[in-house]
Design a protein around this motif. Structure first.
Motif, PDB file in Angstrom:
ATOM      1  N   VAL B 198       0.864  -1.269   0.011  1.00 19.59           N
ATOM      2  CA  VAL B 198      -0.116  -0.062  -0.037  1.00 19.59           C
ATOM      3  C   VAL B 198       0.709   1.162   0.021  1.00 19.59           C
ATOM      4  O   VAL B 198       2.015   1.338   0.764  1.00 19.59           O
ATOM      5  CB  VAL B 198      -1.057   0.098   1.247  1.00 19.59           C
ATOM      6  CG1 VAL B 198      -1.645   1.431   1.348  1.00 19.59           C
ATOM      7  CG2 VAL B 198      -1.967  -1.133   1.161  1.00 19.59           C
ATOM      8  N   GLU B 213      -4.188   6.237  -1.788  1.00 26.13           N
ATOM      9  CA  GLU B 213      -3.248   5.145  -1.717  1.00 26.13           C
ATOM     10  C   GLU B 213      -3.172   4.297  -2.937  1.00 26.13           C
ATOM     11  O   GLU B 213      -4.210   4.067  -3.581  1.00 26.13           O
ATOM     12  CB  GLU B 213      -3.383   4.318  -0.550  1.00 26.13           C
ATOM     13  CG  GLU B 213      -3.229   4.815   0.786  1.00 26.13           C
ATOM     14  CD  GLU B 213      -3.641   4.026   2.022  1.00 26.13           C
ATOM     15  OE1 GLU B 213      -3.207   4.153   3.047  1.00 26.13           O
ATOM     16  OE2 GLU B 213      -4.562   3.276   1.617  1.00 26.13           O
ATOM     17  N   VAL B 215      -2.881   0.795  -4.465  1.00 25.24           N
ATOM     18  CA  VAL B 215      -3.048  -0.550  -3.440  1.00 25.24           C
ATOM     19  C   VAL B 215      -3.026  -1.533  -4.614  1.00 25.24           C
ATOM     20  O   VAL B 215      -2.731  -1.475  -5.861  1.00 25.24           O
ATOM     21  CB  VAL B 215      -4.386  -0.516  -3.075  1.00 25.24           C
ATOM     22  CG1 VAL B 215      -4.707   0.602  -2.120  1.00 25.24           C
ATOM     23  CG2 VAL B 215      -5.829  -0.247  -4.179  1.00 25.24           C
ATOM     24  N   LEU B 263      -5.649   3.722   4.864  1.00 32.81           N
ATOM     25  CA  LEU B 263      -6.093   2.305   5.497  1.00 32.81           C
ATOM     26  C   LEU B 263      -5.664   2.576   7.133  1.00 32.81           C
ATOM     27  O   LEU B 263      -4.898   3.146   7.581  1.00 32.81           O
ATOM     28  CB  LEU B 263      -5.600   1.299   4.920  1.00 32.81           C
ATOM     29  CG  LEU B 263      -6.104   0.653   3.958  1.00 32.81           C
ATOM     30  CD1 LEU B 263      -5.156  -0.635   3.467  1.00 32.81           C
ATOM     31  CD2 LEU B 263      -7.551   0.189   4.039  1.00 32.81           C
ATOM     32  N   GLN B 264      -6.556   2.107   8.137  1.00 38.46           N
ATOM     33  CA  GLN B 264      -6.199   2.010   9.298  1.00 38.46           C
ATOM     34  C   GLN B 264      -6.347   0.479   9.763  1.00 38.46           C
ATOM     35  O   GLN B 264      -7.257  -0.368   9.573  1.00 38.46           O
ATOM     36  CB  GLN B 264      -7.253   2.943  10.288  1.00 38.46           C
ATOM     37  CG  GLN B 264      -7.074   4.231  10.076  1.00 38.46           C
ATOM     38  CD  GLN B 264      -8.192   5.276  10.863  1.00 38.46           C
ATOM     39  OE1 GLN B 264      -8.668   4.735  11.818  1.00 38.46           O
ATOM     40  NE2 GLN B 264      -8.248   6.383  10.700  1.00 38.46           N
ATOM     41  N   ASN B 265      -5.617   0.396  10.869  1.00 46.50           N
ATOM     42  CA  ASN B 265      -5.680  -1.077  11.392  1.00 46.50           C
ATOM     43  C   ASN B 265      -5.994  -0.990  12.961  1.00 46.50           C
ATOM     44  O   ASN B 265      -5.683   0.044  13.680  1.00 46.50           O
ATOM     45  CB  ASN B 265      -4.051  -1.680  11.818  1.00 46.50           C
ATOM     46  CG  ASN B 265      -3.929  -2.011  10.131  1.00 46.50           C
ATOM     47  OD1 ASN B 265      -4.705  -2.374   9.288  1.00 46.50           O
ATOM     48  ND2 ASN B 265      -2.786  -2.015   9.601  1.00 46.50           N
ATOM     49  N   ASP B 290     -13.733  -1.547   1.841  1.00 49.58           N
ATOM     50  CA  ASP B 290     -12.588  -1.793   2.323  1.00 49.58           C
ATOM     51  C   ASP B 290     -12.599  -2.233   3.736  1.00 49.58           C
ATOM     52  O   ASP B 290     -12.239  -1.499   4.505  1.00 49.58           O
ATOM     53  CB  ASP B 290     -11.508  -0.556   2.005  1.00 49.58           C
ATOM     54  CG  ASP B 290     -11.542  -0.172   0.765  1.00 49.58           C
ATOM     55  OD1 ASP B 290     -11.791  -1.141  -0.130  1.00 49.58           O
ATOM     56  OD2 ASP B 290     -11.234   1.086   0.326  1.00 49.58           O
ATOM     57  N   THR B 358      -9.023  -4.083   9.316  1.00 47.22           N
ATOM     58  CA  THR B 358      -8.540  -2.955   8.632  1.00 47.22           C
ATOM     59  C   THR B 358      -9.588  -2.463   7.812  1.00 47.22           C
ATOM     60  O   THR B 358     -10.518  -3.118   7.264  1.00 47.22           O
ATOM     61  CB  THR B 358      -7.443  -3.710   7.686  1.00 47.22           C
ATOM     62  OG1 THR B 358      -6.494  -4.298   8.245  1.00 47.22           O
ATOM     63  CG2 THR B 358      -6.873  -2.632   6.618  1.00 47.22           C
ATOM     64  N   PHE B 359      -9.477  -1.142   7.865  1.00 51.73           N
ATOM     65  CA  PHE B 359     -10.819  -0.524   7.134  1.00 51.73           C
ATOM     66  C   PHE B 359     -10.146   1.054   6.863  1.00 51.73           C
ATOM     67  O   PHE B 359      -9.050   1.552   7.302  1.00 51.73           O
ATOM     68  CB  PHE B 359     -11.926  -0.060   8.016  1.00 51.73           C
ATOM     69  CG  PHE B 359     -11.661   0.265   9.322  1.00 51.73           C
ATOM     70  CD1 PHE B 359     -11.163  -0.482  10.414  1.00 51.73           C
ATOM     71  CD2 PHE B 359     -11.474   1.553   9.607  1.00 51.73           C
ATOM     72  CE1 PHE B 359     -10.858   0.089  11.565  1.00 51.73           C
ATOM     73  CE2 PHE B 359     -11.090   2.167  10.956  1.00 51.73           C
ATOM     74  CZ  PHE B 359     -10.941   1.426  11.824  1.00 51.73           C
ATOM     75  N   ALA B 360     -11.161   1.665   5.993  1.00 53.60           N
ATOM     76  CA  ALA B 360     -10.696   3.022   5.302  1.00 53.60           C
ATOM     77  C   ALA B 360     -11.783   3.843   5.733  1.00 53.60           C
ATOM     78  O   ALA B 360     -12.810   3.911   5.032  1.00 53.60           O
ATOM     79  CB  ALA B 360     -10.496   2.966   4.037  1.00 53.60           C
TER      80      ALA B 360
END
Lengths: 124, 364
Positions: B198, B213, B215, B263-265, B290, B358-360
Motif C-alpha cells: 500500500v 493510496e 493499492v 487504511l487504518q488497523n 474496504d 483493517t478499514f478505510a
C-alpha cells in the motif's frame, strides 16, 4: 346553589371543592402567583408583578404595579376592582384590594402580601 | 336486535364501538396542546356543568388540564414520531432507515471512496539493465509512447520485466481477462520482504489536499478489478490494459489501482467463546468496500483471513465446509459506522483470540 364551583387543593385535605367568593379569592391568588412564562403551553400567561418587587418604590413603579394588578384582575370577569393601595414592606409589598363580585353585591377588602424572600403571594 | 346483543356479549371485551359510544363527545383526534385542552374543557362543560364551572385561566383545575394537555401533546408527538420512524415509507432519520433495512437483512451501502487507475507515464531504475541494443538503462527515464525514442517500448518493458517476479514477464501475465472491452493483464512486482503493498500519496483535488493510496489490484474470480486483502508480503500487481486504440489511448498502458483515503488497523481481543458476537467499530465514514479482518497468532502475525459475507446465516449449507467457516458480516450504522457480526459456532466459527480489522474511513 352556588354560582361558581371550582377545585382547589391548597390548604384542603379531603374536600377539594370551593365555591363562590372563596373560589374567586383563591383564583385571584393563583393569578398573582403565576409568573409570566411558567405555565406549560401558555407562555404569555402570568404576571410580571414580581419583577417590580425589588425596584425602588417610586411613583412610576407603583403606577406600573397598579396597572399590572388591574390587568391581572381584568382577566377574571367575575370581579370588579374598587380600590388598590400599595404599601412597600421590608421583604415585599402589601397590597390592599377592594374587590366586588360582579353578579352579586358581595364585596371585600383583600390584603395580599407579595413575599420577596419566599417568592409567593398570600392573604394576610 | 337479538343478534346484535348476542354478538356484543360474545365480543364484549373487544367491543370498542361501545367504548367509543361512551365517550362519544371525547375528541380522540386531538393531539396538540390547544385541541387537547379544548377537548378537556368541552368534555367538562358537557358532563359536569353542575360540579365545575371555574374555567378561568388561573383556576387550579385548569392548570392541571394544561399539564395534561401538554403531556398529551408530548406523548402524541413522540408516539407519532416513533411510529413514523418504524416504517420504511415514513422514516426520515438515516439511523432508523439503516436499522429497518438491517431488519430485512439488507445492509445499506455506505460511502464509496474515490478510486481509479493511475497510468504510468515514465519509468526509471537504478539497476544495471541493458536493452536490446546494449544500452545501459540505469538512471535513464523512459517515457511511455515517447515520439523521440524509437526504442521506448522495448526499454519500458525491459525495466518493468526486471521488477517482476521470476515467473512473469511482459506477455506472460499472472492473470488476464477482458474487462469492459479492455484486455487487462496482471503482473506481480517483486517486493522486498516485509513490505505492505500500500503506497500512500497525496493529491490536490479542487484546492483540497487529500490522501490517496496505490493499492494491489486483481480481477481473479470477478469481472472487475478489485483490491484483495492488503497483507504484508502480499502481492502487488501492476496492470497492463490495452483497448486496441493505440499506445496514446488513455486506456492503454501500465496502470496501478488507487483509492482515496488511508487504511487504518485496529487490533481487538475476543477472549471468550460467545455466540453471535457483535464487534462495533465506532469510527464514522467507513467506506463500503474496504473492510478486512485477520486473526493474529501469539506473535502478532496474521494467521487467518476471515471472509466477509452478506449474512453469516445465508447459504448456510455452503458455509458448512470447514475451510469456509471463518466468516462474518458487516452491518451499517449511523454515520457509516459499522458492526462486525459473527456466527454461532454451527454455521460459522465463533471468533476467539486476537484480531486485526483493517478499514478505510472517509477523508472528506
Amino acid at each position: 346553589m352556588p354560582t361558581f364551583i371550582g377545585f382547589n387543593t391548597i390548604n384542603q385535605n379531603k374536600k377539594f371543592t370551593l365555591v363562590d367568593f372563596d373560589l374567586i379569592k383563591i383564583d385571584l391568588l393563583n393569578a398573582f402567583n403565576i409568573r409570566q412564562g411558567e405555565l406549560p403551553g401558555r407562555p404569555g400567561y402570568g404576571t410580571i408583578i414580581w419583577n417590580y418587587l425589588f425596584e425602588n418604590q417610586t411613583t412610576e413603579t407603583q403606577a406600573a404595579i397598579v396597572k399590572e394588578i388591574q390587568r391581572v384582575c381584568g382577566g377574571d370577569p367575575r370581579i370588579y376592582v374598587s380600590g388598590i393601595q400599595i404599601f412597600p414592606q421590608d421583604n415585599g409589598i402589601l397590597l390592599q384590594l377592594g374587590i366586588a363580585v360582579v353578579p352579586s353585591t358581595q364585596a371585600q377588602q383583600l390584603n395580599i402580601f407579595f413575599n420577596g424572600q419566599q417568592r409567593s403571594a398570600s392573604y394576610v | 336486535m337479538a343478534t346484535t346483543s348476542r354478538q356484543t356479549a360474545i365480543f364484549g371485551v373487544e367491543d370498542w364501538k361501545k367504548i367509543y359510544q361512551s365517550y362519544q363527545e371525547a375528541d380522540f383526534q386531538s393531539y396538540d396542546f390547544e385541541t387537547l385542552r379544548k377537548s378537556f374543557v368541552d368534555y367538562l362543560r358537557i358532563y359536569y356543568p353542575e360540579t365545575f364551572n371555574d374555567y378561568i385561566e388561573s383556576s387550579e383545575f385548569i392548570a392541571l388540564l394544561d399539564v395534561m394537555a401538554f403531556m398529551g401533546q408530548s406523548l402524541a408527538f413522540r408516539t407519532d414520531l416513533n411510529t413514523r420512524e418504524n416504517y420504511l415509507d415514513t422514516a426520515e432519520r438515516r439511523d432508523s432507515v439503516v436499522k429497518l433495512a438491517n431488519l430485512v437483512s439488507y445492509t445499506p451501502k455506505r460511502n464509496t471512496e474515490a478510486s481509479g487507475f493511475l497510468k504510468v507515464f515514465s519509468i526509471s531504475t537504478t539497476e544495471n539493465i541493458t536493452d536490446y541494443n546494449g544500452i545501459n538503462l540505469a538512471n535513464l527515464t523512459i517515457n511511455w509512447a515517447d515520439p523521440t525514442n524509437l526504442n521506448w517500448q522495448e526499454q519500458f518493458t525491459t525495466i518493468l520485466n526486471a521488477s517482476l517476479i521470476n515467473t512473469q514477464k511482459f506477455g506472460n501475465p499472472g492473470n488476464d481477462q477482458v474487462i469492459l472491452g479492455v484486455d487487462t493483464q496482471e503482473y506481480t512486482i517483486n517486493l522486498v520482504p516485509g513490505f505492505l503493498p500500500v503506497i500512500p500519496y497525496t493529491a490536490t483535488i479542487d484546492t483540497v489536499n487529500m490522501p490517496f493510496e496505490v493499492v494491489n489490484s486483481t480481477s481473479v474470480g470477478e469481472t472487475y478489478v478489485y483490491e484483495p486483502p492488503p497483507l504484508t508480503n502480499g502481492q502487488f500487481n501492476i496492470l497492463f490494459r490495452n483497448d486496441q486504440q493505440g499506445y496514446l489511448s488513455d486506456n492503454t498502458g501500465f496502470f496501478f489501482l488507487f483509492k482515496q483515503g488511508v487504511l487504518q488497523n485496529q487490533d481487538f481481543n475476543l477472549p471468550e467463546r460467545i455466540t453471535n458476537r457483535a464487534v462495533a467499530v465506532n469510527i464514522e465514514g467507513i467506506n463500503n468496500t474496504d473492510i478486512w479482518l485477520y486473526q493474529l497468532d501469539n506473535l502478532g502475525n496474521i494467521s487467518n483471513y476471515w471472509q466477509q459475507v452478506q449474512s453469516v446465516y445465508a447459504a448456510a449449507i455452503e458455509q458448512l465446509a470447514p475451510n469456509t467457516n471463518n466468516i462474518y458480516s458487516v452491518t451499517s450504522r449511523t454515520n457509516d459506522q459499522i458492526t462486525l457480526n459473527f456466527g454461532d459456532g454451527i454455521f460459522s466459527t465463533i471468533p476467539v483470540g486476537t484480531f486485526r480489522k483493517t478499514f478505510a474511513p472517509a477523508t472528506v
